[in-house]
Design a protein around this motif. Structure first.
Motif, short mmCIF file in Angstrom:
data_model
loop_
_atom_site.label_atom_id
_atom_site.label_comp_id
_atom_site.label_asym_id
_atom_site.label_seq_id
_atom_site.Cartn_x
_atom_site.Cartn_y
_atom_site.Cartn_z
N ILE A 40 32.40 44.17 41.66
CA ILE A 40 32.89 44.39 40.53
C ILE A 40 33.75 43.21 39.76
O ILE A 40 34.95 43.03 40.70
CB ILE A 40 33.30 45.67 39.61
N SER A 41 33.57 42.15 39.39
CA SER A 41 34.86 41.26 38.75
C SER A 41 35.64 42.14 37.53
O SER A 41 34.62 41.72 36.51
CB SER A 41 34.37 39.90 38.63
N ALA A 42 36.75 42.71 37.91
CA ALA A 42 37.56 43.06 36.27
C ALA A 42 38.78 42.01 36.07
O ALA A 42 38.94 42.24 36.84
CB ALA A 42 37.82 44.29 36.82
N CYS A 43 38.34 41.89 34.44
CA CYS A 43 40.07 41.09 34.05
C CYS A 43 40.54 41.84 32.99
O CYS A 43 39.80 42.37 31.62
CB CYS A 43 39.33 39.71 33.12
N LEU A 44 41.21 42.55 33.15
CA LEU A 44 41.44 43.80 32.50
C LEU A 44 43.47 43.58 32.63
O LEU A 44 44.10 42.88 33.14
CB LEU A 44 41.66 45.08 33.21
N HIS A 45 44.02 44.22 31.49
CA HIS A 45 45.65 44.78 31.41
C HIS A 45 46.35 45.29 32.97
O HIS A 45 45.63 46.67 33.42
CB HIS A 45 46.30 45.03 30.42
N VAL A 46 46.33 44.93 33.78
CA VAL A 46 47.17 45.05 35.09
C VAL A 46 48.21 46.31 34.64
O VAL A 46 49.34 45.74 35.10
CB VAL A 46 47.40 44.18 36.24
N THR A 47 47.57 46.94 34.53
CA THR A 47 48.92 48.69 34.63
C THR A 47 48.47 49.48 35.12
O THR A 47 47.40 49.31 35.68
CB THR A 47 48.64 49.70 33.22
N ALA A 108 39.13 35.99 40.79
CA ALA A 108 38.39 37.92 40.64
C ALA A 108 36.92 37.09 41.35
O ALA A 108 36.30 38.55 40.78
CB ALA A 108 38.82 37.93 39.58
N LEU A 109 36.52 35.98 40.38
CA LEU A 109 34.68 35.90 40.40
C LEU A 109 34.18 35.44 41.48
O LEU A 109 33.11 35.68 41.45
CB LEU A 109 34.65 35.19 39.49
N GLU A 110 35.38 35.25 42.44
CA GLU A 110 34.77 33.87 43.70
C GLU A 110 33.84 35.34 44.85
O GLU A 110 32.89 34.69 45.55
CB GLU A 110 35.79 34.64 44.54
N HIS A 111 34.30 36.65 44.04
CA HIS A 111 32.71 37.43 45.45
C HIS A 111 31.70 37.49 44.36
O HIS A 111 30.35 37.87 45.65
CB HIS A 111 33.18 38.77 45.85
N GLY A 112 31.37 36.65 43.34
CA GLY A 112 29.99 37.39 42.98
C GLY A 112 29.49 38.27 42.35
O GLY A 112 28.86 38.49 43.14
N PRO A 113 30.18 38.54 41.22
CA PRO A 113 29.68 40.18 40.77
C PRO A 113 28.66 40.39 40.39
O PRO A 113 27.78 39.52 40.09
CB PRO A 113 31.05 40.10 39.55
N HIS A 114 28.40 41.33 40.67
CA HIS A 114 27.22 42.02 39.98
C HIS A 114 27.20 42.99 38.30
O HIS A 114 26.59 43.09 37.29
CB HIS A 114 26.39 43.52 41.15
N VAL A 115 28.93 43.28 38.66
CA VAL A 115 29.12 43.94 37.49
C VAL A 115 30.77 42.97 36.81
O VAL A 115 31.32 42.97 37.18
CB VAL A 115 29.20 45.01 36.76
N THR A 116 30.82 43.10 34.99
CA THR A 116 31.92 41.95 34.96
C THR A 116 32.17 44.08 34.15
O THR A 116 31.51 44.21 33.46
CB THR A 116 31.89 41.21 34.10
N MET A 117 33.88 43.40 33.62
CA MET A 117 34.89 44.62 33.08
C MET A 117 35.70 43.80 32.86
O MET A 117 36.28 42.34 33.56
CB MET A 117 35.28 45.13 33.93
N ASP A 118 36.17 43.35 31.74
CA ASP A 118 36.34 42.51 30.60
C ASP A 118 37.80 43.08 29.59
O ASP A 118 37.33 44.43 28.65
CB ASP A 118 35.80 41.61 29.60
N ASP A 119 38.51 42.88 28.80
CA ASP A 119 38.86 43.23 27.55
C ASP A 119 39.90 41.84 27.34
O ASP A 119 40.59 41.07 27.86
CB ASP A 119 40.35 43.81 28.95
N GLY A 120 38.93 41.80 26.37
CA GLY A 120 39.07 40.34 25.35
C GLY A 120 38.32 39.12 25.56
O GLY A 120 38.05 37.97 25.39
N ALA A 121 37.04 38.90 26.25
CA ALA A 121 35.92 37.94 27.36
C ALA A 121 36.46 37.07 28.09
O ALA A 121 35.36 35.83 28.02
CB ALA A 121 35.47 38.63 26.01
N ASP A 122 37.01 37.16 28.18
CA ASP A 122 37.82 35.80 28.38
C ASP A 122 37.17 35.12 30.34
O ASP A 122 36.55 34.24 30.20
CB ASP A 122 39.48 35.16 29.25
N LEU A 123 36.92 36.43 30.88
CA LEU A 123 36.03 36.47 32.03
C LEU A 123 34.53 36.45 31.51
O LEU A 123 34.16 35.22 32.66
CB LEU A 123 36.63 37.79 33.32
#
Length: 413
Positions: A40-47, A108-123
């Motif tokens: 999983i590659s996730a692009c989210l607010h890191v909180t 975050a994409l380097e490992h070749g994701p099967h699933v993406t998780m996004d917050d704003g769709a930049d990833l």
């Protein structure tokens, strides 16, 4: 462990104590391992709340890489803890420039994701434009926020979206609570931390009366502010008026407001013509995902001088001596100047994220078309039920006669 990572671990555990739904899912997934081997590659607010989401995904067997979805939303102690304590590769740093921000997305994409998780769709957009060689391995994705869902629907409409994405934002247990109560509280939290302004007796102008705008307007009024709403949609404007708010164009509201908060997801909501009409000392804040709602370039161009007057607050002096104060560079005020939404509300949003990923993995073999999908009703109801259970709230149960009445049509008055 560094002191920064230890601080992050303590704060993550504190947030976790207020996230019982996500915690239940994590405990179940440790036994069941439904995401075993999933990347999983996730692009989210890191909180701290996001940390507990990615911990849950990892407990389910996933290999997760995380990057930030906003340059000013990262909590550096959380990044340190995720990397050092929880062994979840996290690429994020508060205050990065655009180049580093997108470099982190690529990492975050380097490992070749099967699933993406996004917050704003930049990833997702980066994947579709610059890393297309990875698209073949992606089974699906999730999107957290209104702005991202809007972008993804545009991609689907143009026929360029290459895999199915679940619009987590559109789950009722997300937008009715996260967007309204979470944004309402955290926006005012950021505004007050940054400025220490008194809202009672102030005029607050809220641009947009979607779920986020409703929450901001309600919370501002609750603190004694006179609230004006600006809108472009007739139904939302009508709702604002019937909720007791004044409603008018931004050009008319500009000279009246003491505080302005944008929450539209659109660009150029506060423009040069509005800035010129504002009163001395007006405060500008944005609660929408991207920093395009307030025309910061126009503000800088108009200014004859600018200075930092408080942490995260920049004052622009216009010709004639009028001063306008901008919070957090026009970026998300609740994360640029505070800690984001409370954990209790993110508990439901991130439970939807986790369960939607598991649903996507289960549905991947059935040939979902590359479109934007709603969160399944069963997931929405499960999240609501788990939250009520955690709050100690019980419900009535329909009797057999009530079920028959609702299922039939013969009985009348």
């Amino acid at each position: 462990m560094t002191a920064l990572a230890e601080k992050g671990r303590a704060r993550i555990e504190w947030a976790d104590s207020f996230m019982p739904v996500l915690r239940q899912i994590r405990e179940r997934w440790r036994r069941e391992r439904p995401l075993e081997g999933l990347r999983i590659s996730a692009c989210l607010h890191v909180t701290t709340e996001t940390a507990n989401l990615v911990r849950t995904l990892a407990a389910g067997g996933a290999q997760v890489r995380l990057c930030a979805s906003n340059p000013l939303s990262t909590q550096d102690d959380v990044t340190a803890a995720l990397n050092e304590v929880y062994d979840i590769p996290t690429f994020a740093r508060r205050g990065v420039d655009s180049d580093e921000y997108y470099r982190h997305i690529h990492q975050a994409l380097e490992h070749g994701p099967h699933v993406t998780m996004d917050d704003g769709a930049d990833l997702v957009t980066t994947l579709h434009t610059q890393r297309q060689e990875l698209l073949g391995g992606v089974r699906g994705g999730t999107e957290e926020t209104t702005t991202g869902v809007t972008r993804l629907r545009a991609m689907a409409r143009d026929g360029v979206l290459r895999y199915p994405v679940v619009a987590v934002n559109d789950a009722r247990t997300k937008f009715m609570f996260d967007n309204r109560y979470g944004t309402g509280q955290s926006t005012l939290d950021g505004l007050l931390r940054a400025t220490n302004v008194l809202l009672a007796g102030s005029t607050v102008v809220v641009a947009g009366y979607g779920w986020c705008g409703r929450g901001i307007a309600a919370r501002a009024r609750g603190m004694g502010a006179l609230v004006i709403v600006t809108e472009v949609e007739p139904l939302r404007a009508l709702e604002a008026v019937m909720d007791g708010f004044a409603c008018m164009p931004m050009l008319e509201a500009a000279p009246l407001g003491d505080v302005f908060v944008t929450a539209t997801g659109n660009t150029g909501v506060i423009r040069e013509e509005h800035l010129l009409r504002m009163k001395d000392g007006a405060i500008l804040a944005n609660a929408g995902h991207f920093n395009v709602e307030i025309d910061v370039e126009a503000l800088a161009r108009l200014a004859r001088a600018r200075r930092q007057v408080r942490p995260g607050v920049e004052e622009f002096e216009l010709p004639g001596g009028k001063r306008l104060r901008l919070i957090g560079e026009g970026r998300l005020v609740n994360l640029a100047a505070a800690e984001g939404h409370p954990a209790q509300v993110m508990d439901m949003s991130f439970a939807n994220q986790a369960l939607s990923v598991a649903w996507l993995v289960g549905e991947a073999g059935t040939g979902l078309a590359p479109q934007v999908y709603p969160v399944p009703e069963a997931i929405d109801r499960e999240v609501a039920s788990l939250k009520l259970q955690a709050m100690g709230v019980t419900l009535d149960v329909l009797t057999d006669r009530q079920r028959r009445y609702l299922a039939g049509w013969q009985e009348g008055t």
